[in-house]
Design a protein around this motif. Structure first.
Motif, PDB file in Angstrom:
ATOM      1  N   LYS A 209       0.695  -1.487  -0.157  1.00 49.22           N
ATOM      2  CA  LYS A 209      -0.325  -0.294   0.136  1.00 49.22           C
ATOM      3  C   LYS A 209       0.740   1.120  -0.399  1.00 49.22           C
ATOM      4  O   LYS A 209       0.727   2.217  -0.203  1.00 49.22           O
ATOM      5  N   THR A 210       1.439   0.990   1.121  1.00 48.18           N
ATOM      6  CA  THR A 210       2.863   1.487   1.054  1.00 48.18           C
ATOM      7  C   THR A 210       3.697   2.638  -0.438  1.00 48.18           C
ATOM      8  O   THR A 210       3.181   3.876  -0.863  1.00 48.18           O
ATOM      9  N   GLN A 211       4.088   1.331  -0.906  1.00 46.52           N
ATOM     10  CA  GLN A 211       4.311   1.669  -2.374  1.00 46.52           C
ATOM     11  C   GLN A 211       3.458   2.296  -3.662  1.00 46.52           C
ATOM     12  O   GLN A 211       3.846   2.899  -4.528  1.00 46.52           O
ATOM     13  N   ALA A 212       2.107   1.839  -3.054  1.00 46.37           N
ATOM     14  CA  ALA A 212       1.449   1.713  -4.509  1.00 46.37           C
ATOM     15  C   ALA A 212       0.943   3.730  -4.079  1.00 46.37           C
ATOM     16  O   ALA A 212       0.867   4.727  -5.131  1.00 46.37           O
ATOM     17  N   VAL A 213       1.019   4.792  -2.758  1.00 45.23           N
ATOM     18  CA  VAL A 213       0.894   5.550  -2.873  1.00 45.23           C
ATOM     19  C   VAL A 213       1.837   6.209  -3.045  1.00 45.23           C
ATOM     20  O   VAL A 213       1.650   7.381  -4.030  1.00 45.23           O
ATOM     21  N   TYR A 214       2.555   5.781  -3.390  1.00 43.87           N
ATOM     22  CA  TYR A 214       3.903   6.686  -3.185  1.00 43.87           C
ATOM     23  C   TYR A 214       4.065   6.511  -4.967  1.00 43.87           C
ATOM     24  O   TYR A 214       4.520   7.629  -5.789  1.00 43.87           O
ATOM     25  N   ARG A 215       3.952   5.656  -5.331  1.00 43.09           N
ATOM     26  CA  ARG A 215       3.951   5.747  -6.936  1.00 43.09           C
ATOM     27  C   ARG A 215       2.770   6.640  -7.689  1.00 43.09           C
ATOM     28  O   ARG A 215       3.463   7.653  -8.711  1.00 43.09           O
ATOM     29  N   MET A 216       1.548   7.114  -7.175  1.00 42.64           N
ATOM     30  CA  MET A 216       0.539   7.291  -7.975  1.00 42.64           C
ATOM     31  C   MET A 216       1.174   8.624  -7.337  1.00 42.64           C
ATOM     32  O   MET A 216       0.828   9.874  -8.042  1.00 42.64           O
ATOM     33  N   VAL A 217       1.885   9.091  -6.314  1.00 41.74           N
ATOM     34  CA  VAL A 217       2.421  10.756  -5.884  1.00 41.74           C
ATOM     35  C   VAL A 217       3.247  11.215  -7.245  1.00 41.74           C
ATOM     36  O   VAL A 217       3.778  12.386  -7.618  1.00 41.74           O
ATOM     37  N   GLN A 218       4.234   9.814  -7.499  1.00 42.43           N
ATOM     38  CA  GLN A 218       5.048  10.542  -8.461  1.00 42.43           C
ATOM     39  C   GLN A 218       5.166  10.237 -10.072  1.00 42.43           C
ATOM     40  O   GLN A 218       5.554  10.950 -10.521  1.00 42.43           O
ATOM     41  N   ASP A 219       4.111   9.847 -10.288  1.00 38.14           N
ATOM     42  CA  ASP A 219       2.796   9.800 -10.980  1.00 38.14           C
ATOM     43  C   ASP A 219       2.680  10.925 -10.899  1.00 38.14           C
ATOM     44  O   ASP A 219       2.863  11.983 -11.852  1.00 38.14           O
ATOM     45  N   PHE A 220       1.564  12.168  -9.923  1.00 39.49           N
ATOM     46  CA  PHE A 220       1.415  13.041  -9.941  1.00 39.49           C
ATOM     47  C   PHE A 220       2.440  13.977 -10.264  1.00 39.49           C
ATOM     48  O   PHE A 220       2.257  15.193 -11.347  1.00 39.49           O
ATOM     49  N   LYS A 221       3.439  14.038  -9.634  1.00 37.05           N
ATOM     50  CA  LYS A 221       4.643  15.256  -9.657  1.00 37.05           C
ATOM     51  C   LYS A 221       4.982  15.253 -11.319  1.00 37.05           C
ATOM     52  O   LYS A 221       4.923  15.947 -11.415  1.00 37.05           O
ATOM     53  N   SER A 222       4.759  14.163 -11.506  1.00 34.24           N
ATOM     54  CA  SER A 222       5.324  13.810 -13.390  1.00 34.24           C
ATOM     55  C   SER A 222       4.553  14.262 -14.162  1.00 34.24           C
ATOM     56  O   SER A 222       4.818  15.190 -15.210  1.00 34.24           O
ATOM     57  N   ARG A 223       3.051  14.628 -14.217  1.00 31.04           N
ATOM     58  CA  ARG A 223       2.189  14.640 -14.942  1.00 31.04           C
ATOM     59  C   ARG A 223       1.647  16.052 -14.847  1.00 31.04           C
ATOM     60  O   ARG A 223       0.713  16.930 -15.073  1.00 31.04           O
ATOM     61  N   GLY A 224       1.807  16.484 -13.111  1.00 30.26           N
ATOM     62  CA  GLY A 224       1.443  18.230 -13.383  1.00 30.26           C
ATOM     63  C   GLY A 224       0.665  17.796 -12.241  1.00 30.26           C
ATOM     64  O   GLY A 224      -0.410  18.974 -12.367  1.00 30.26           O
ATOM     65  N   VAL A 225      -0.109  17.104 -11.992  1.00 26.22           N
ATOM     66  CA  VAL A 225      -0.973  16.969 -11.029  1.00 26.22           C
ATOM     67  C   VAL A 225      -0.894  17.709 -10.151  1.00 26.22           C
ATOM     68  O   VAL A 225       0.307  17.444  -8.876  1.00 26.22           O
ATOM     69  N   PRO A 226      -1.879  18.966  -9.667  1.00 25.31           N
ATOM     70  CA  PRO A 226      -1.266  19.815  -7.896  1.00 25.31           C
ATOM     71  C   PRO A 226      -1.480  18.296  -6.799  1.00 25.31           C
ATOM     72  O   PRO A 226      -2.291  18.191  -6.435  1.00 25.31           O
ATOM     73  N   ILE A 227      -0.315  18.656  -6.046  1.00 21.01           N
ATOM     74  CA  ILE A 227      -0.579  17.391  -5.154  1.00 21.01           C
ATOM     75  C   ILE A 227       1.339  18.486  -3.722  1.00 21.01           C
ATOM     76  O   ILE A 227       2.492  18.483  -4.553  1.00 21.01           O
ATOM     77  N   ASP A 228       0.776  18.661  -2.549  1.00 23.37           N
ATOM     78  CA  ASP A 228       1.472  19.466  -2.232  1.00 23.37           C
ATOM     79  C   ASP A 228       2.180  18.439  -0.912  1.00 23.37           C
ATOM     80  O   ASP A 228       3.391  18.786  -0.359  1.00 23.37           O
ATOM     81  N   CYS A 229       1.727  17.942  -0.410  1.00 24.41           N
ATOM     82  CA  CYS A 229       2.361  16.538   1.108  1.00 24.41           C
ATOM     83  C   CYS A 229       1.199  15.525   0.628  1.00 24.41           C
ATOM     84  O   CYS A 229       0.503  14.983   0.167  1.00 24.41           O
ATOM     85  N   VAL A 230       1.771  14.366   1.496  1.00 25.48           N
ATOM     86  CA  VAL A 230       1.414  13.269   2.273  1.00 25.48           C
ATOM     87  C   VAL A 230       1.368  12.818   3.712  1.00 25.48           C
ATOM     88  O   VAL A 230       2.522  13.390   4.329  1.00 25.48           O
ATOM     89  N   GLY A 231      -0.056  12.775   3.900  1.00 26.11           N
ATOM     90  CA  GLY A 231      -0.320  12.571   5.621  1.00 26.11           C
ATOM     91  C   GLY A 231      -0.054  11.318   5.659  1.00 26.11           C
ATOM     92  O   GLY A 231      -0.482  10.431   4.581  1.00 26.11           O
ATOM     93  N   LEU A 232       1.238  10.456   6.629  1.00 27.87           N
ATOM     94  CA  LEU A 232       0.647   9.407   7.603  1.00 27.87           C
ATOM     95  C   LEU A 232      -0.621   8.825   8.717  1.00 27.87           C
ATOM     96  O   LEU A 232      -0.217  10.072   9.539  1.00 27.87           O
ATOM     97  N   GLN A 233      -0.995   8.880   8.411  1.00 26.01           N
ATOM     98  CA  GLN A 233      -1.972   8.681   9.578  1.00 26.01           C
ATOM     99  C   GLN A 233      -0.897   8.753  10.719  1.00 26.01           C
ATOM    100  O   GLN A 233      -1.448   9.003  11.872  1.00 26.01           O
ATOM    101  N   SER A 234      -0.577   6.904  10.871  1.00 29.49           N
ATOM    102  CA  SER A 234      -0.305   6.849  11.736  1.00 29.49           C
ATOM    103  C   SER A 234      -0.298   6.221  13.074  1.00 29.49           C
ATOM    104  O   SER A 234      -0.190   6.657  14.360  1.00 29.49           O
ATOM    105  N   HIS A 235      -1.506   5.447  13.379  1.00 31.99           N
ATOM    106  CA  HIS A 235      -2.250   4.892  13.801  1.00 31.99           C
ATOM    107  C   HIS A 235      -1.552   3.280  14.352  1.00 31.99           C
ATOM    108  O   HIS A 235      -1.934   2.685  13.228  1.00 31.99           O
ATOM    109  N   PHE A 236      -1.026   3.451  15.468  1.00 36.93           N
ATOM    110  CA  PHE A 236       0.253   2.597  15.509  1.00 36.93           C
ATOM    111  C   PHE A 236      -0.575   1.624  16.874  1.00 36.93           C
ATOM    112  O   PHE A 236      -1.130   1.847  17.813  1.00 36.93           O
TER     113      PHE A 236
END
Ligand code: XIL
Length: 302
Positions: free
Chosen positions: A180-207
């Motif tokens: 799941k982490t890798q999938a979110v990473y690839r989405m953010v990478q894709d957004f950055k490469s295509r200019g989809v606006p994204i500024d931050c990633v939140g990790l909920q971190s319920h442990f």
């Protein structure tokens, strides 16, 4: 410094908490909130069911109370959340396809416009990926409206409020080796490469013991940051007590401080009795508002 917020500020970071509007009349709660925290997230009040209970009828009373309180105290606000499979109002739960897409985009536009210029960040999309080893999107009515629903939501949010930071937020995205982490990473990478606006990633971190703080947590934070986004810990809570819990909080805070673009930490509630976890003691203050060992280790790590 002697408070979480002031200590975090020494390195240019914030320290936040989830806030419930109906607790703003609890003097113990508000006393800790005003003393310790520099960012607030509405625990439920900005969710879709709260802000658009009937289609095209918007309701901001409780959310606005939280924003007003934060502003009066000089705290910033994280908006949570514009598009999510959960806590949808009944009318939206029953929608699909292009009608749902239009309704979702209208919601994003209307709510982001209402708060234009007032928020630090928006969790534009929450929890869109599946658990387990598939790395797939989570099945939901929003996902079935078309795989591009996430980027459509981000573009609508940017158009409505050009200055607010736009974040993707999820849980079980703390372990770098997790699909799941890798999938979110690839989405953010894709957004950055295509200019989809994204500024931050939140990790909920319920442990908790089944899902502990991973040994590679800092790698996860630094890997997202290396994509050119800020990273925030957005809903931190850690089951446990005493010195073991304190050590886990210390590990999370130290990992964030080791990553320049990890610029804020938010705990998901103030006292253990405020936690969304029905039982357990996952937060930094006990039910009476006393500082726990986890508070001290967190403060010392900041
Ligand atoms: C939780 C709230 O804390 C509860 O009060 C509510 O009943 C359910 O939602 N991930 C999220 C948060 O993004 O919005 C959730 O908050 C906790 C899990």
């Amino acid at each position: 410094a002697t408070t979480l917020g002031a200590s975090a500020a020494q390195t240019g970071r914030y320290f936040g908490t989830a806030v419930a509007a109906n607790k703003l009349s609890d003097s113990t709660y508000v006393g800790i909130l005003n003393r310790e925290f520099t960012m607030v997230t509405a625990e439920n009040e900005m969710k879709i069911d709260a802000t658009e209970p009937n289609q095209n009828q918007f309701s901001y009373g409780n959310a606005d109370r939280i924003v007003s309180h934060a502003k009066a105290q000089g705290m910033r606000v994280r908006g949570h959340t514009l598009a999510w499979h959960s806590q949808q109002p009944g009318w939206m739960q029953n929608m699909e396809g292009s009608a749902l897409r239009s309704a979702m985009l209208n919601h994003v536009t209307q709510v982001a416009t209402h708060y234009k210029g007032q928020l630090y960040a928006w969790d534009v999309v929450n929890e869109a990926f599946a658990d387990g080893s598939s790395g797939a999107r989570r099945d939901s009515n929003l996902q079935r409206s078309g795989n591009d629903w996430i980027e459509a939501a981000f573009r609508a949010a940017r158009a409505a409020d050009p200055a607010v930071k736009l974040c993707y937020n999820d849980y079980n995205t703390d372990d770098w080796s997790h699909a799941k982490t890798q999938a979110v990473y690839r989405m953010v990478q894709d957004f950055k490469s295509r200019g989809v606006p994204i500024d931050c990633v939140g990790l909920q971190s319920h442990f908790n013991p089944q899902s502990p703080v991973p040994s590679n947590y800092q790698t996860t934070l630094s890997s997202f940051a290396a994509l050119g986004v800020d990273v925030q810990i957005t809903e931190l809570d850690i089951e446990g007590s005493g010195s073991a819990q304190a050590a886990n909080y210390q590990r999370v805070v130290s990992a964030c401080l080791a990553v320049a673009r990890c610029n804020g930490i938010t705990v998901w509630g103030i006292r253990d009795t405020d936690s969304w976890r029905a039982s357990g003691t996952p937060l930094l203050f006990d039910g009476s508002g006393n500082k726990k060992a986890a508070y001290t280790s967190t403060l010392n790590a900041l």
